[in-house]
Every structure is written in C-alpha cells, then in structure tokens.
Design a protein around this motif. Sequence first.
Motif, PDB file in Angstrom:
ATOM      1  N   ILE A  89      43.364  51.627  47.028  1.00  0.00           N
ATOM      2  CA  ILE A  89      42.687  50.477  46.422  1.00  0.00           C
ATOM      3  C   ILE A  89      42.525  49.354  47.441  1.00  0.00           C
ATOM      4  O   ILE A  89      41.449  48.748  47.568  1.00  0.00           O
ATOM      5  CB  ILE A  89      43.464  49.984  45.184  1.00  0.00           C
ATOM      6  N   ALA A  90      43.581  49.059  48.186  1.00  0.00           N
ATOM      7  CA  ALA A  90      43.521  47.995  49.192  1.00  0.00           C
ATOM      8  C   ALA A  90      42.492  48.324  50.269  1.00  0.00           C
ATOM      9  O   ALA A  90      41.740  47.444  50.712  1.00  0.00           O
ATOM     10  CB  ALA A  90      44.900  47.786  49.814  1.00  0.00           C
ATOM     11  N   ALA A  91      42.440  49.583  50.681  1.00  0.00           N
ATOM     12  CA  ALA A  91      41.474  49.986  51.703  1.00  0.00           C
ATOM     13  C   ALA A  91      40.047  49.896  51.176  1.00  0.00           C
ATOM     14  O   ALA A  91      39.126  49.475  51.886  1.00  0.00           O
ATOM     15  CB  ALA A  91      41.773  51.406  52.173  1.00  0.00           C
ATOM     16  N   ALA A  92      39.859  50.286  49.916  1.00  0.00           N
ATOM     17  CA  ALA A  92      38.536  50.211  49.302  1.00  0.00           C
ATOM     18  C   ALA A  92      38.031  48.776  49.261  1.00  0.00           C
ATOM     19  O   ALA A  92      36.860  48.497  49.542  1.00  0.00           O
ATOM     20  CB  ALA A  92      38.568  50.805  47.896  1.00  0.00           C
ATOM     21  N   LYS A  93      38.929  47.867  48.911  1.00  0.00           N
ATOM     22  CA  LYS A  93      38.551  46.456  48.884  1.00  0.00           C
ATOM     23  C   LYS A  93      38.199  45.965  50.288  1.00  0.00           C
ATOM     24  O   LYS A  93      37.273  45.161  50.467  1.00  0.00           O
ATOM     25  CB  LYS A  93      39.702  45.632  48.294  1.00  0.00           C
ATOM     26  N   ALA A  94      38.889  46.476  51.300  1.00  0.00           N
ATOM     27  CA  ALA A  94      38.650  46.056  52.683  1.00  0.00           C
ATOM     28  C   ALA A  94      37.254  46.454  53.181  1.00  0.00           C
ATOM     29  O   ALA A  94      36.706  45.784  54.053  1.00  0.00           O
ATOM     30  CB  ALA A  94      39.715  46.648  53.604  1.00  0.00           C
ATOM     31  N   VAL A  95      36.699  47.529  52.619  1.00  0.00           N
ATOM     32  CA  VAL A  95      35.345  47.929  53.029  1.00  0.00           C
ATOM     33  C   VAL A  95      34.279  47.369  52.090  1.00  0.00           C
ATOM     34  O   VAL A  95      33.105  47.714  52.211  1.00  0.00           O
ATOM     35  CB  VAL A  95      35.211  49.465  53.143  1.00  0.00           C
ATOM     36  N   GLY A  96      34.693  46.528  51.135  1.00  0.00           N
ATOM     37  CA  GLY A  96      33.728  45.814  50.308  1.00  0.00           C
ATOM     38  C   GLY A  96      33.456  46.384  48.943  1.00  0.00           C
ATOM     39  O   GLY A  96      32.577  45.873  48.226  1.00  0.00           O
ATOM     40  N   LEU A  97      34.200  47.423  48.532  1.00  0.00           N
ATOM     41  CA  LEU A  97      34.006  48.009  47.209  1.00  0.00           C
ATOM     42  C   LEU A  97      34.676  47.163  46.129  1.00  0.00           C
ATOM     43  O   LEU A  97      35.680  46.498  46.380  1.00  0.00           O
ATOM     44  CB  LEU A  97      34.594  49.418  47.167  1.00  0.00           C
ATOM     45  N   HIS A  98      34.121  47.185  44.917  1.00  0.00           N
ATOM     46  CA  HIS A  98      34.837  46.690  43.750  1.00  0.00           C
ATOM     47  C   HIS A  98      35.872  47.754  43.385  1.00  0.00           C
ATOM     48  O   HIS A  98      35.651  48.948  43.605  1.00  0.00           O
ATOM     49  CB  HIS A  98      33.881  46.454  42.582  1.00  0.00           C
ATOM     50  N   THR A  99      37.008  47.342  42.828  1.00  0.00           N
ATOM     51  CA  THR A  99      38.118  48.275  42.685  1.00  0.00           C
ATOM     52  C   THR A  99      38.810  48.186  41.329  1.00  0.00           C
ATOM     53  O   THR A  99      38.946  47.107  40.753  1.00  0.00           O
ATOM     54  CB  THR A  99      39.171  48.011  43.782  1.00  0.00           C
ATOM     55  N   ALA A 100      39.278  49.352  40.865  1.00  0.00           N
ATOM     56  CA  ALA A 100      40.066  49.425  39.633  1.00  0.00           C
ATOM     57  C   ALA A 100      41.221  50.378  39.867  1.00  0.00           C
ATOM     58  O   ALA A 100      41.011  51.556  40.174  1.00  0.00           O
ATOM     59  CB  ALA A 100      39.199  49.903  38.475  1.00  0.00           C
TER      60      ALA A 100
END
Length: 238
Positions: free
Chosen positions: A190-201
């Motif tokens: 999740i943290a990595a996904a946010k780092a590349v600009g994705l919305h996350t759940a």
Amino acid sequence: MDSYSPFDSLIFDLDDTLYSSSIGFGDATKRNIDDFLVEKCGFEPRKASALRVQLFKSYGSTLAGLRALGYDVDADEYHSIVHGRLPYHLINPDQQLRDLLLTITQRKIIFTNSDRAHAIKALNLLGIADCFEQIICFETMNPNLFNSKSKLEDFPVVLKPSLEAFNIAIDAAQVDPTTTLFFDDNVGNIAAAKAVGLHTAVVGKTMVTNGADYALEKIHDLSQVIPEIWSAKPHLTV
C-alpha cells in the motif's frame, strides 16, 4: 452538478485480498517453501524455516533471496511446489463478491506477486475470473527469468512492494495512477502504491495504514466504504 467517480480503473491484489487469509493458505505456502528448500536446495529441514524468514526479510521473497545468493532456481519449478501443493479445495465460489464486482463498470485488473497459473486457478475457484480483464503477475514482472540465456546477476527478481514492480504494472495495465484505485492486504504494498501516485485501499484492516486512503475489513465492504466507485459519470451537455 452530478457527482462522478474519481476512478476509471481498479487494481486488485489476489491472495488474502479477494479471499480471506483465514483459509490457511499463508501457513501452507510457508510449509511448501520449507519443503522446496529441503527437497530442491538441500538445506537441512531444521534450518529451512529460519532461512525462509531470513530470505524474506532481506530480499522480499525466498525465490529472490535464493537467486541473489547464486542458486539457479527455476521459477516454474519453485511455483509448482510453493503454489502447486496448496490446498485449493479450501477456496469456494464467492457469489457475493462476484455480484459486487459485476456492478463495477470500471476496468478491473489483478496485480499479484503469484505466478499466472496460481492466479487463474484461484480466480476460477472463486468464480470471478471473468470479472477481470487482465492479470499482472510474476511472469509480467520477470520476463527475463524465463530466458535460458539470462544470468542470475543480470536479472534480480522483481516483486511488490518494489517501485519497479508498480511501474511495470502501471505500464502493463496502461492506467493513469491519478484515476486508479489499488487494493492490497499488505501495508508495504500500500505504501509503495501511494508512492507511485495510486489511490489506495488496505484490505483486512479497520484503520487506515501508512499510505492508505481507505481501509476495508473485508473486500465485501467495498460499496459501504468506497461508494464513490459507483458515482454517476458526468452528463455531457450539447
């Protein structure tokens, strides 16, 4: 003005996200990895579990660790034991999840560290394989590992939560991170996904974790937690 969904694509992790960790696949996977270390790499049974933990902490996965240490592990053989011996009979069709997914009109994509054969089998057993247009998996992230001429040191294993893995997935899916919602049970992912600009759940949590925009105790809570997925598209005026 009518509200509209901020998401045009949804990307889902598979294991422990679309089905519950309570069925025991996690423990079974660990046992299978230990078996691989003993049967194929020659490690002593009493040392296998500790080695598995050490490799995971240092390299992100046992397979990545073995290859980094110079073991010429065949990825297909590894997955044939680690995933091929899983108790798949424990996965049952999930009609509630299927019905929920079918109400979502946006693109739906799977992004898993698992191999394609496991992903397809699990999705079919859940009864939701046809709900997704694409599977991004181990083979997608590591195409060079299946080239017999590739050298161990030239192509390290790529998996979530590496930023490289997420960038490969974004490119393969051809999505815009700013309009894409990503679901995963792993807080590091999740943290990595946010780092590349994705919305996350984050799934399997009652509170948001680092980098998570939403938290779902289970994936079936999707419509209650993130109703904006179903918001109407804006009307065009002529």
